[in-house]
Design a protein around this motif. Structure first.
Motif, PDB file in Angstrom:
ATOM      1  N   ARG A  36      75.450  26.600  31.394  1.00 38.96           N
ATOM      2  CA  ARG A  36      74.210  26.494  30.391  1.00 38.96           C
ATOM      3  C   ARG A  36      72.926  26.786  31.052  1.00 38.96           C
ATOM      4  N   GLU A  37      72.646  26.025  31.928  1.00 40.40           N
ATOM      5  CA  GLU A  37      71.391  25.883  32.718  1.00 40.40           C
ATOM      6  C   GLU A  37      71.259  27.347  33.278  1.00 40.40           C
ATOM      7  N   THR A  38      72.327  28.083  33.882  1.00 44.26           N
ATOM      8  CA  THR A  38      72.204  29.317  34.450  1.00 44.26           C
ATOM      9  C   THR A  38      71.833  30.370  33.205  1.00 44.26           C
ATOM     10  N   LEU A  39      72.456  30.350  32.095  1.00 42.68           N
ATOM     11  CA  LEU A  39      72.328  31.081  30.841  1.00 42.68           C
ATOM     12  C   LEU A  39      71.057  31.207  30.204  1.00 42.68           C
ATOM     13  N   ASP A  40      70.531  29.596  30.205  1.00 38.77           N
ATOM     14  CA  ASP A  40      69.239  29.430  29.759  1.00 38.77           C
ATOM     15  C   ASP A  40      68.036  30.184  30.303  1.00 38.77           C
ATOM     16  N   GLY A  41      68.310  30.176  31.671  1.00 42.97           N
ATOM     17  CA  GLY A  41      67.396  30.756  32.695  1.00 42.97           C
ATOM     18  C   GLY A  41      67.305  32.145  32.334  1.00 42.97           C
ATOM     19  N   PHE A  42      68.338  32.965  32.024  1.00 47.56           N
ATOM     20  CA  PHE A  42      68.133  34.167  31.701  1.00 47.56           C
ATOM     21  C   PHE A  42      67.516  34.723  30.176  1.00 47.56           C
ATOM     22  N   ILE A  43      67.881  33.694  29.195  1.00 48.53           N
ATOM     23  CA  ILE A  43      67.420  33.905  27.792  1.00 48.53           C
ATOM     24  C   ILE A  43      65.886  33.571  27.703  1.00 48.53           C
ATOM     25  N   ARG A  44      65.585  32.506  28.577  1.00 44.09           N
ATOM     26  CA  ARG A  44      64.062  32.345  28.860  1.00 44.09           C
ATOM     27  C   ARG A  44      62.915  33.268  29.349  1.00 44.09           C
ATOM     28  N   GLN A  45      63.696  34.577  29.772  1.00 45.18           N
ATOM     29  CA  GLN A  45      62.980  35.476  30.352  1.00 45.18           C
ATOM     30  C   GLN A  45      62.007  36.190  29.412  1.00 45.18           C
ATOM     31  N   GLU A  46      60.714  36.333  29.761  1.00 46.69           N
ATOM     32  CA  GLU A  46      59.655  37.025  28.789  1.00 46.69           C
ATOM     33  C   GLU A  46      59.511  38.492  29.495  1.00 46.69           C
ATOM     34  N   THR A  47      60.010  39.300  28.766  1.00 52.07           N
ATOM     35  CA  THR A  47      59.998  40.968  29.333  1.00 52.07           C
ATOM     36  C   THR A  47      59.645  41.856  28.128  1.00 52.07           C
ATOM     37  N   ASP A  48      58.844  42.804  28.481  1.00 46.72           N
ATOM     38  CA  ASP A  48      58.456  44.018  27.331  1.00 46.72           C
ATOM     39  C   ASP A  48      59.522  45.133  27.585  1.00 46.72           C
ATOM     40  N   PHE A  49      60.637  44.886  28.244  1.00 49.17           N
ATOM     41  CA  PHE A  49      61.673  45.856  28.395  1.00 49.17           C
ATOM     42  C   PHE A  49      63.143  45.242  27.955  1.00 49.17           C
ATOM     43  N   PRO A  50      63.999  45.905  27.400  1.00 48.39           N
ATOM     44  CA  PRO A  50      65.253  45.085  27.148  1.00 48.39           C
ATOM     45  C   PRO A  50      66.290  44.854  28.578  1.00 48.39           C
ATOM     46  N   THR A 118      64.074  29.529  37.398  1.00 44.05           N
ATOM     47  CA  THR A 118      62.927  28.450  37.034  1.00 44.05           C
ATOM     48  C   THR A 118      61.833  29.371  36.571  1.00 44.05           C
ATOM     49  N   ASP A 119      61.438  30.441  36.680  1.00 47.48           N
ATOM     50  CA  ASP A 119      60.453  31.209  36.339  1.00 47.48           C
ATOM     51  C   ASP A 119      60.659  32.406  35.161  1.00 47.48           C
ATOM     52  N   PRO A 120      60.088  32.111  33.852  1.00 43.96           N
ATOM     53  CA  PRO A 120      60.278  33.075  32.765  1.00 43.96           C
ATOM     54  C   PRO A 120      59.711  34.550  33.154  1.00 43.96           C
ATOM     55  N   TYR A 121      59.030  34.667  33.849  1.00 42.70           N
ATOM     56  CA  TYR A 121      58.380  36.101  34.327  1.00 42.70           C
ATOM     57  C   TYR A 121      58.692  36.613  35.500  1.00 42.70           C
ATOM     58  N   LYS A 122      60.016  36.296  35.856  1.00 38.19           N
ATOM     59  CA  LYS A 122      60.681  36.513  37.026  1.00 38.19           C
ATOM     60  C   LYS A 122      60.702  37.988  37.021  1.00 38.19           C
ATOM     61  N   LEU A 123      61.696  38.457  35.938  1.00 40.65           N
ATOM     62  CA  LEU A 123      62.170  40.136  35.857  1.00 40.65           C
ATOM     63  C   LEU A 123      61.236  40.890  35.673  1.00 40.65           C
ATOM     64  N   GLN A 124      60.137  40.390  34.931  1.00 44.87           N
ATOM     65  CA  GLN A 124      58.837  41.131  34.716  1.00 44.87           C
ATOM     66  C   GLN A 124      58.243  41.647  35.591  1.00 44.87           C
ATOM     67  N   ILE A 125      57.948  40.672  36.477  1.00 45.94           N
ATOM     68  CA  ILE A 125      57.138  40.786  37.952  1.00 45.94           C
ATOM     69  C   ILE A 125      57.881  41.527  38.662  1.00 45.94           C
ATOM     70  N   GLN A 126      59.118  41.512  38.738  1.00 46.46           N
ATOM     71  CA  GLN A 126      59.889  42.533  39.812  1.00 46.46           C
ATOM     72  C   GLN A 126      59.959  43.824  39.291  1.00 46.46           C
ATOM     73  N   VAL A 127      60.382  44.081  38.155  1.00 45.41           N
ATOM     74  CA  VAL A 127      60.496  45.321  37.708  1.00 45.41           C
ATOM     75  C   VAL A 127      59.022  46.033  37.720  1.00 45.41           C
ATOM     76  N   ASP A 128      58.125  45.398  37.241  1.00 48.08           N
ATOM     77  CA  ASP A 128      56.909  45.868  37.452  1.00 48.08           C
ATOM     78  C   ASP A 128      56.556  46.504  38.837  1.00 48.08           C
ATOM     79  N   PHE A 129      56.802  45.773  39.684  1.00 46.89           N
ATOM     80  CA  PHE A 129      56.650  46.306  41.137  1.00 46.89           C
ATOM     81  C   PHE A 129      57.379  47.467  41.403  1.00 46.89           C
ATOM     82  N   LEU A 130      58.694  47.442  41.319  1.00 42.87           N
ATOM     83  CA  LEU A 130      59.700  48.477  41.342  1.00 42.87           C
ATOM     84  C   LEU A 130      59.231  49.709  40.623  1.00 42.87           C
ATOM     85  N   GLU A 131      58.819  49.617  39.357  1.00 47.03           N
ATOM     86  CA  GLU A 131      58.392  50.674  38.547  1.00 47.03           C
ATOM     87  C   GLU A 131      57.148  51.615  39.441  1.00 47.03           C
TER      88      GLU A 131
END
Length: 308
Positions: A36-50, A118-131
């Motif tokens: 549950r803690e794992t899946l919650d960490g995914f759902i809490r991600q704040e991204t402007d992409f799907p 633990t960071d809800p902006y993790k994916l956004q930060i990583q993808v922005d850099f790779l893009e």
């Protein structure tokens, strides 16, 4: 779970695209206590992409599959569950890599069902850099190790590993915190030499290094790497972990020999030798080094001696 956003709220920030830009890969086995803690960490991600979450349950014998079904019912457009009837790990099937080929995303993020972000902006930060940086193939950040008693090690990456990685360092299997990575979805299948390797993340980094560099993103909050009795790698003995790494290095040497990269073949053979030395007792180690020195000296003398 009631404090989590609804699927509509999660998707409200996304642009008009419906195809996920990131595929989160999550392997689970008997993780009912943690997932549950794992899946919650995914759902809490704040991204402007799907993004999508591919959760693979490897025939768990506890309540893991039921919890995954609960989340998949609430987030049907985000979570893609896969349920095995027979445990694939025990069959030696490298299912984690096979999931990359099933992923719709341009990027892959990875986190197993007993760890969490633990960071809800993790994916956004990583993808922005790779893009913005096509010469980089992977991003990663910090993590901490913990168990039921508290934090065991923080940060997980120490010293020289807390920086960017060159392409060559990646190809040499440079250590990364696997639960923190986000990389380009370029590995669709493993070379035959790497089938049966248990420490697959070393192989992934090596294969990805052929496509670019690695970026350490210090601004992302550390992810949580859980140590527990059911952990496949973390709870192995020191000698078992060395044997698993040795096997990965040996097979990487075979792979690079086949494709004609002599430098990497030699590098991984040296790693095999060093890990093999670490497995034997100090007295036996001295004997082995003595014999190796003796053989090297004899071969050198033969080369220097004039031929008849």
């Amino acid at each position: 779970m009631d404090t989590l956003k609804s699927e509509e709220a999660l998707m409200a920030r996304w642009d008009a695209r419906r195809e996920p830009l990131v595929s989160v890969i999550c392997l689970a086995y008997n993780h009912a206590e943690f997932i549950r803690e794992t899946l919650d960490g995914f759902i809490r991600q704040e991204t402007d992409f799907p993004f999508e979450v591919i959760v693979h349950d490897d025939a768990s014998t506890d309540n893991t599959a039921a919890i995954i079904r609960e989340y998949a019912a609430r987030y049907p457009h985000v979570i893609r569950p896969i349920y095995q009837q027979q445990n694939q790990y025990s069959l030696g099937v490298p299912f984690s890599t096979r999931l990359f080929a099933q992923a719709h995303g341009r990027y892959i993020a990875y986190c197993e069902g007993d760890d969490y972000w633990t960071d809800p902006y993790k994916l956004q930060i990583q993808v922005d850099f790779l893009e913005r940086h096509p010469d980089y193939v992977i991003t990663y950040h910090d993590a901490f190790m913990f168990n039921g008693q508290g934090v065991l090690r923080s940060p997980h990456l120490q010293g020289r590993y807390r920086r960017d990685a060159s392409a060559l360092e990646l190809m040499r299997g440079r250590p990364l915190s696997t639960l923190t990575v986000c990389f380009r979805n370029l590995i669709k299948e493993l070379p035959p030499e790497l089938h049966g390797v248990e420490v697959l993340d070393i192989c992934w980094w090596s294969l990805l290094g052929a496509h670019g560099k690695g970026k350490f993103l210090a601004q992302i909050r550390p992810a949580a790497y859980r140590i527990h009795e059911g952990g496949i790698f973390s709870m192995r003995s020191s000698k078992q972990r060395i044997r698993m790494s040795l096997h990965a290095y040996y097979n990487l040497a075979r792979y690079y020999q086949r494709i004609g990269d002599q430098a990497l073949h030699d590098y991984f053979l040296i790693q095999v030798f060093c890990h093999a030395l670490a497995l034997i007792s100090p007295p036996a180690k001295l004997v082995a080094l003595g014999k190796a020195l003796q053989n090297t000296s004899l071969n050198l003398l033969r080369r220097l001696s004039p031929t008849a």
